[in-house]
Design a protein around this motif. Structure first.
Motif, short mmCIF file in Angstrom:
data_model
loop_
_atom_site.label_atom_id
_atom_site.label_comp_id
_atom_site.label_asym_id
_atom_site.label_seq_id
_atom_site.Cartn_x
_atom_site.Cartn_y
_atom_site.Cartn_z
N PHE A 197 -25.59 -13.49 10.30
CA PHE A 197 -24.63 -13.34 9.22
C PHE A 197 -24.72 -11.94 8.63
N VAL A 198 -23.57 -11.31 8.48
CA VAL A 198 -23.50 -9.95 7.97
C VAL A 198 -22.42 -9.86 6.90
N ASN A 199 -22.57 -8.88 6.02
CA ASN A 199 -21.56 -8.55 5.03
C ASN A 199 -20.89 -7.25 5.45
N VAL A 200 -19.59 -7.33 5.75
CA VAL A 200 -18.83 -6.15 6.17
C VAL A 200 -18.10 -5.60 4.95
N VAL A 201 -18.38 -4.34 4.64
CA VAL A 201 -17.74 -3.69 3.50
C VAL A 201 -16.63 -2.79 4.02
N ALA A 202 -15.39 -3.07 3.60
CA ALA A 202 -14.22 -2.30 4.04
C ALA A 202 -13.56 -1.64 2.85
N SER A 203 -13.07 -0.43 3.05
CA SER A 203 -12.33 0.29 2.00
C SER A 203 -10.91 0.52 2.51
N ILE A 204 -9.94 0.01 1.75
CA ILE A 204 -8.53 0.11 2.13
C ILE A 204 -7.84 1.09 1.17
N GLN A 205 -7.28 2.14 1.73
CA GLN A 205 -6.52 3.12 0.93
C GLN A 205 -5.03 2.90 1.20
N TYR A 206 -4.27 2.64 0.14
CA TYR A 206 -2.85 2.31 0.29
C TYR A 206 -2.07 2.92 -0.86
N ARG A 207 -0.75 2.96 -0.71
CA ARG A 207 0.13 3.44 -1.78
C ARG A 207 1.51 2.82 -1.62
N ALA A 208 2.25 2.75 -2.72
CA ALA A 208 3.63 2.24 -2.70
C ALA A 208 4.58 3.34 -2.26
N LEU A 209 5.60 2.98 -1.49
CA LEU A 209 6.60 3.93 -1.01
C LEU A 209 7.72 4.05 -2.05
N ALA A 210 8.09 5.30 -2.37
CA ALA A 210 9.14 5.50 -3.39
C ALA A 210 10.46 4.89 -2.96
N GLU A 211 10.81 5.00 -1.66
CA GLU A 211 12.09 4.46 -1.19
C GLU A 211 12.09 2.93 -1.13
N LYS A 212 10.92 2.31 -1.19
CA LYS A 212 10.83 0.85 -1.19
C LYS A 212 10.13 0.35 -2.45
N ALA A 213 10.34 1.06 -3.55
CA ALA A 213 9.66 0.70 -4.80
C ALA A 213 10.08 -0.67 -5.30
N ALA A 214 11.36 -1.02 -5.09
CA ALA A 214 11.86 -2.32 -5.56
C ALA A 214 11.16 -3.45 -4.81
N ASP A 215 10.99 -3.30 -3.48
CA ASP A 215 10.28 -4.34 -2.72
C ASP A 215 8.82 -4.45 -3.17
N ALA A 216 8.18 -3.28 -3.37
CA ALA A 216 6.79 -3.29 -3.80
C ALA A 216 6.63 -3.94 -5.17
N TYR A 217 7.63 -3.83 -6.02
CA TYR A 217 7.52 -4.37 -7.38
C TYR A 217 7.89 -5.85 -7.44
N TYR A 218 8.91 -6.26 -6.69
CA TYR A 218 9.41 -7.62 -6.84
C TYR A 218 8.84 -8.60 -5.81
N LYS A 219 8.48 -8.15 -4.62
CA LYS A 219 8.10 -9.09 -3.57
C LYS A 219 6.66 -9.57 -3.66
N LEU A 220 5.79 -8.76 -4.25
CA LEU A 220 4.39 -9.14 -4.34
C LEU A 220 3.98 -9.23 -5.80
N SER A 221 3.33 -10.35 -6.12
CA SER A 221 2.84 -10.50 -7.48
C SER A 221 1.40 -9.99 -7.62
N ASN A 222 0.63 -10.07 -6.51
CA ASN A 222 -0.78 -9.62 -6.53
C ASN A 222 -1.05 -8.88 -5.23
N THR A 223 -0.84 -7.58 -5.28
CA THR A 223 -0.98 -6.78 -4.06
C THR A 223 -2.41 -6.80 -3.53
N LYS A 224 -3.40 -6.67 -4.39
CA LYS A 224 -4.80 -6.60 -3.96
C LYS A 224 -5.24 -7.90 -3.29
N ALA A 225 -4.84 -9.03 -3.81
CA ALA A 225 -5.19 -10.31 -3.21
C ALA A 225 -4.56 -10.46 -1.83
#
Length: 312
Positions: A67-95
């Protein structure tokens, strides 16, 4: 104050979602914008366009049941041209991102052994990034980078791995040490052999020089002093060496006590014994030769008599 006047200010690297009577209307980019609230326009929310990082720790097991614990780092950002989708489609982006990361890691790591998991961290990170890119692009997010920061086994497993590594290194060190001792012993033996060889050459040369010196001394003394024989010179040389030997024995502090007959006639006795032995050897040789000369003719006469008797 700006909203009271019907104007709003959008900061850099952010966008504002504007609604008209509760319905999505537009995405406002950085700058100053008109917001006539009296006509039903309002700000629904803000969305950052900066790169964000999410650290996720996922527990799973490897192919060899560690058994191991894998530590991952995710770097992400919202796209300006799809800001409406990023705001309305997901209620909890991190989850949402965390769920995809768990799914991919728990599907990839169990196919690898513990050592292979450490060696193939980049392949695991690539698999996570591809899956996230496919899933999150539909929601207006871009996956910038995915990193597998660490793989942490259980404490007991880490201790066992360190002990195995230490034992292997100690075995290599012991082998190298034994090889060094072996080389040292071989070189020491070679040095001793070479030393004995050179010592033997030196002793042989020393003895040869002594013999040559004695010969030259005997010949020189016989030529310079008329009436002396080689025997007289040899007796004198033996006497000189006898006294030199006595001097060395007395001068050495580490020598043990030696009891020998001492007197002026000691050298003469030694020389007499040597000469007596030589004379006895010569006498024996002469007697043997005379016997052979006497016995051979007698045997020949006996044979002739027998032959005459048989012929008659």
């Amino acid at each position: 104050m700006g909203q009271a006047c019907g104007c709003i200010q959008v900061e850099q690297s952010k966008v504002v979602i504007r609604e008209h009577f509760g319905k999505y209307d537009a995405v406002l980019e950085p700058g100053c914008h008109c917001m006539p609230w009296c006509l039903g326009y309002k700000v629904s929310g803000k969305l950052s366009l900066r790169v964000q990082q999410l650290d996720i720790k996922c527990e799973t097991k490897t192919k060899d049941n560690v058994f191991v614990n894998v530590v991952a780092s995710i770097q992400y950002r919202a796209l300006a041209e799809k800001a409406a989708d990023a705001y309305y489609k997901l209620s909890n982006t991190k989850a949402q991102i965390q769920a995809y990361v768990f799914d991919v890691i728990r599907a990839s790591v169990p196919k690898l052994s513990l050592d292979a998991a450490f060696e193939q961290k980049n392949e695991i990170a690539k698999a996570v990034e591809d899956e996230l890119e496919k899933a999150m692009s539909a929601y207006g997010f871009e996956i910038v980078q995915t990193l597998i920061v660490d793989i942490e086994p259980d404490t007991h497993v880490k201790k066992a791995m360190n002990e195995i590594n230490a034992a292997a290194r100690q075995r290599v060190a012991a082998s190298e040490k034994a090889e060094g001792v072996k080389i040292l012993q071989i070189k020491r033996a070679e040095g001793e052999a070479e030393s004995k060889y050179l010592s033997g050459i030196g002793i042989a040369r020393q003895r040869q020089a002594i013999v040559d010196g004695l010969r030259d001394s005997v010949l020189g003394f016989s030529e310079n002093v008329p009436g002396t024989s080689a025997k007289d010179v040899l007796d004198m040389v033996l006497l000189t060496q006898y006294f030199d030997t006595m001097k060395e024995i007395g001068a050495s502090s580490k020598s043990s006590s030696v009891f020998i007959p001492h007197g002026p006639g000691a050298v003469r006795d030694i020389a007499s014994q040597i000469r007596g032995g030589l004379l006895q050897g010569n006498s024996a040789n002469q007697r043997f030769s005379g016997c052979m000369e006497t016995c051979v003719p007698a045997n020949e006469n006996n044979l002739r008599r027998k032959e005459n008797t048989l012929s008659h």
